[in-house]
Motif scaffolding. Structure first.
Motif, PDB file in Angstrom:
ATOM      1  N   GLU A 138       0.854  -1.187   0.000  1.00 29.84           N
ATOM      2  CA  GLU A 138       0.000   0.000   0.000  1.00 29.84           C
ATOM      3  C   GLU A 138       0.889   1.236   0.000  1.00 29.84           C
ATOM      4  O   GLU A 138       1.944   1.247   0.649  1.00 29.84           O
ATOM      5  CB  GLU A 138      -0.905   0.013   1.231  1.00 29.84           C
ATOM      6  CG  GLU A 138      -1.916  -1.114   1.282  1.00 29.84           C
ATOM      7  CD  GLU A 138      -2.999  -0.962   0.232  1.00 29.84           C
ATOM      8  OE1 GLU A 138      -3.322   0.188  -0.134  1.00 29.84           O
ATOM      9  OE2 GLU A 138      -3.516  -1.990  -0.225  1.00 29.84           O
ATOM     10  N   ALA A 139       0.476   2.282  -0.718  1.00 33.19           N
ATOM     11  CA  ALA A 139       1.331   3.459  -0.844  1.00 33.19           C
ATOM     12  C   ALA A 139       0.496   4.716  -1.036  1.00 33.19           C
ATOM     13  O   ALA A 139      -0.685   4.662  -1.396  1.00 33.19           O
ATOM     14  CB  ALA A 139       2.302   3.289  -2.019  1.00 33.19           C
ATOM     15  N   ILE A 140       1.146   5.848  -0.774  1.00 30.96           N
ATOM     16  CA  ILE A 140       0.569   7.169  -1.025  1.00 30.96           C
ATOM     17  C   ILE A 140       1.511   7.891  -1.975  1.00 30.96           C
ATOM     18  O   ILE A 140       2.719   7.985  -1.714  1.00 30.96           O
ATOM     19  CB  ILE A 140       0.427   7.971   0.279  1.00 30.96           C
ATOM     20  CG1 ILE A 140      -0.487   7.238   1.262  1.00 30.96           C
ATOM     21  CG2 ILE A 140      -0.113   9.378  -0.006  1.00 30.96           C
ATOM     22  CD1 ILE A 140      -0.419   7.795   2.677  1.00 30.96           C
ATOM     23  N   VAL A 141       0.975   8.399  -3.073  1.00 34.92           N
ATOM     24  CA  VAL A 141       1.804   9.104  -4.051  1.00 34.92           C
ATOM     25  C   VAL A 141       2.267  10.439  -3.463  1.00 34.92           C
ATOM     26  O   VAL A 141       1.473  11.204  -2.921  1.00 34.92           O
ATOM     27  CB  VAL A 141       1.023   9.329  -5.359  1.00 34.92           C
ATOM     28  CG1 VAL A 141       1.825  10.206  -6.317  1.00 34.92           C
ATOM     29  CG2 VAL A 141       0.697   7.990  -6.018  1.00 34.92           C
TER      30      VAL A 141
ATOM     31  N   ASP B 258       6.573   3.007   9.261  1.00 35.82           N
ATOM     32  CA  ASP B 258       5.141   2.726   9.369  1.00 35.82           C
ATOM     33  C   ASP B 258       4.386   3.912   9.962  1.00 35.82           C
ATOM     34  O   ASP B 258       3.288   4.257   9.519  1.00 35.82           O
ATOM     35  CB  ASP B 258       4.896   1.510  10.269  1.00 35.82           C
ATOM     36  CG  ASP B 258       5.649   0.272   9.823  1.00 35.82           C
ATOM     37  OD1 ASP B 258       6.840   0.386   9.515  1.00 35.82           O
ATOM     38  OD2 ASP B 258       5.042  -0.810   9.815  1.00 35.82           O
ATOM     39  N   GLY B 259       4.966   4.516  11.015  1.00 32.74           N
ATOM     40  CA  GLY B 259       4.291   5.614  11.693  1.00 32.74           C
ATOM     41  C   GLY B 259       4.031   6.775  10.762  1.00 32.74           C
ATOM     42  O   GLY B 259       2.949   7.383  10.790  1.00 32.74           O
ATOM     43  N   ALA B 260       4.998   7.098   9.920  1.00 27.17           N
ATOM     44  CA  ALA B 260       4.830   8.208   8.985  1.00 27.17           C
ATOM     45  C   ALA B 260       3.740   7.889   7.966  1.00 27.17           C
ATOM     46  O   ALA B 260       2.943   8.767   7.602  1.00 27.17           O
ATOM     47  CB  ALA B 260       6.152   8.497   8.267  1.00 27.17           C
ATOM     48  N   PHE B 261       3.679   6.650   7.507  1.00 34.49           N
ATOM     49  CA  PHE B 261       2.652   6.269   6.542  1.00 34.49           C
ATOM     50  C   PHE B 261       1.258   6.458   7.136  1.00 34.49           C
ATOM     51  O   PHE B 261       0.368   7.056   6.509  1.00 34.49           O
ATOM     52  CB  PHE B 261       2.849   4.813   6.111  1.00 34.49           C
ATOM     53  CG  PHE B 261       1.782   4.310   5.185  1.00 34.49           C
ATOM     54  CD1 PHE B 261       1.864   4.551   3.822  1.00 34.49           C
ATOM     55  CD2 PHE B 261       0.690   3.596   5.675  1.00 34.49           C
ATOM     56  CE1 PHE B 261       0.868   4.102   2.955  1.00 34.49           C
ATOM     57  CE2 PHE B 261      -0.305   3.139   4.815  1.00 34.49           C
ATOM     58  CZ  PHE B 261      -0.209   3.400   3.453  1.00 34.49           C
ATOM     59  N   HIS B 262       1.048   5.970   8.359  1.00 33.06           N
ATOM     60  CA  HIS B 262      -0.272   6.085   8.975  1.00 33.06           C
ATOM     61  C   HIS B 262      -0.586   7.531   9.359  1.00 33.06           C
ATOM     62  O   HIS B 262      -1.748   7.958   9.277  1.00 33.06           O
ATOM     63  CB  HIS B 262      -0.362   5.153  10.177  1.00 33.06           C
ATOM     64  CG  HIS B 262      -0.288   3.700   9.803  1.00 33.06           C
ATOM     65  ND1 HIS B 262      -1.252   3.080   9.028  1.00 33.06           N
ATOM     66  CD2 HIS B 262       0.650   2.747  10.069  1.00 33.06           C
ATOM     67  CE1 HIS B 262      -0.925   1.804   8.845  1.00 33.06           C
ATOM     68  NE2 HIS B 262       0.225   1.592   9.458  1.00 33.06           N
ATOM     69  N   ALA B 263       0.438   8.277   9.744  1.00 32.49           N
ATOM     70  CA  ALA B 263       0.222   9.689  10.065  1.00 32.49           C
ATOM     71  C   ALA B 263      -0.163  10.483   8.819  1.00 32.49           C
ATOM     72  O   ALA B 263      -1.025  11.371   8.870  1.00 32.49           O
ATOM     73  CB  ALA B 263       1.475  10.283  10.708  1.00 32.49           C
ATOM     74  N   LEU B 264       0.473  10.180   7.689  1.00 34.47           N
ATOM     75  CA  LEU B 264       0.122  10.870   6.453  1.00 34.47           C
ATOM     76  C   LEU B 264      -1.301  10.511   6.029  1.00 34.47           C
ATOM     77  O   LEU B 264      -2.055  11.369   5.560  1.00 34.47           O
ATOM     78  CB  LEU B 264       1.119  10.522   5.348  1.00 34.47           C
ATOM     79  CG  LEU B 264       0.914  11.249   4.010  1.00 34.47           C
ATOM     80  CD1 LEU B 264       0.892  12.757   4.187  1.00 34.47           C
ATOM     81  CD2 LEU B 264       1.992  10.848   3.008  1.00 34.47           C
ATOM     82  N   ASN B 265      -1.684   9.268   6.213  1.00 38.92           N
ATOM     83  CA  ASN B 265      -3.065   8.876   5.925  1.00 38.92           C
ATOM     84  C   ASN B 265      -4.048   9.673   6.777  1.00 38.92           C
ATOM     85  O   ASN B 265      -5.089  10.125   6.289  1.00 38.92           O
ATOM     86  CB  ASN B 265      -3.253   7.376   6.187  1.00 38.92           C
ATOM     87  CG  ASN B 265      -3.303   6.562   4.912  1.00 38.92           C
ATOM     88  OD1 ASN B 265      -3.818   7.012   3.903  1.00 38.92           O
ATOM     89  ND2 ASN B 265      -2.764   5.347   4.955  1.00 38.92           N
TER      90      ASN B 265
END
Length: 242
Positions: free
Chosen positions: A7-10, A109-116
């Motif tokens: 899973e990713a965020i552009v 992981d933390g940055a990914f969920h925080a950005l979400n």
């Protein structure tokens, strides 16, 4: 051979050659990655390559040192901010800061969920600027320079923390800091508690606080300034009514 699906965020993309594009994404389990997207210049993929787009990122490279290729599949919709210029600026800034601050190919992981969480917050104009400031404190923590706001650096007290020391990145109480208030950074109360509420000037103070330490620890060591879009966001939010 290096292969994975995540899973990713552009975070952004640029054209490459006549028909392709180079995309940067923040993945959930592999960190920031860049990859070549065949057909990335096409109208079909254009929307998917916008900052904030959630995608499934399927990556492949012959070896770990080279720029690999990837396929993208939409896994949702990013924030709809076409009618919100300040929100769009915030989204673009969050993507740019993520790409600039986090080292590539290191799991965060933390940055990914925080950005979400920040992407969801853009739907609430009164709230997202505070979430954005919190996101930058998380970026600092992710690269080992987190703020210590748990107690006063001078007395150890947990009460009336209103400043941050620029030297130690630790909180300072009102009584201890008052004689040196012009040398300390202001600590907005919403960074201490989600129940703290927002007062006039808090977002501006929060951006000054995180910007100071991001410049010191991330950008200046590499002879780079804060991204220009970060300055534009600070100016735009400072001009907003409280």
């Amino acid at each position: 051979m290096s292969e994975f699906e995540d899973e990713a965020i552009v975070l952004g993309a640029r054209l490459h050659g006549e028909t392709g594009a180079i995309v940067h994404v923040l993945t959930e389990q592999h960190g920031v990655y860049a990859a070549h997207i065949a057909g990335g210049a096409s109208r079909r993929l254009k929307a998917m390559l916008q900052p904030g787009s959630p995608v499934v990122f399927t990556y492949r490279a012959r070896n770990t040192d080279q720029l690999g290729s990837a396929r993208l599949e939409a896994s949702g919709q990013g924030p709809d901010l076409l009618d919100d210029p300040t929100g769009l600026l915030g989204l673009q800034c969050a993507a740019a800061m993520t790409r600039e601050v986090l080292p590539e190919r290191e799991r965060h992981d933390g940055a990914f969920h925080a950005l979400n969480a920040l992407l969801r917050a853009f739907a609430i104009p009164d709230i997202w600027p505070a979430i954005y400031v919190r996101y930058e404190t998380g970026l600092l923590e992710a690269v080992g320079y987190g703020l210590d706001l748990s107690s006063c650096a001078v007395t150890g007290s947990h009460d009336d923390l209103v400043y941050v020391s620029p030297k130690s990145a630790r909180a300072v109480s009102r009584a201890s800091g008052e004689p040196y208030h012009d040398k300390l950074l202001r600590l907005p109360q919403f960074l201490l508690s989600s129940q703290g509420g927002l007062s006039a000037g808090d977002i501006e103070d929060g951006l000054k606080l995180t910007g100071f330490f991001l410049e010191r620890h991330v950008f200046h060591p590499h002879n780079r300034p804060l991204p220009e879009i970060r300055q534009r966001l600070s100016e735009a939010l400072a001009d907003r009514p409280a």
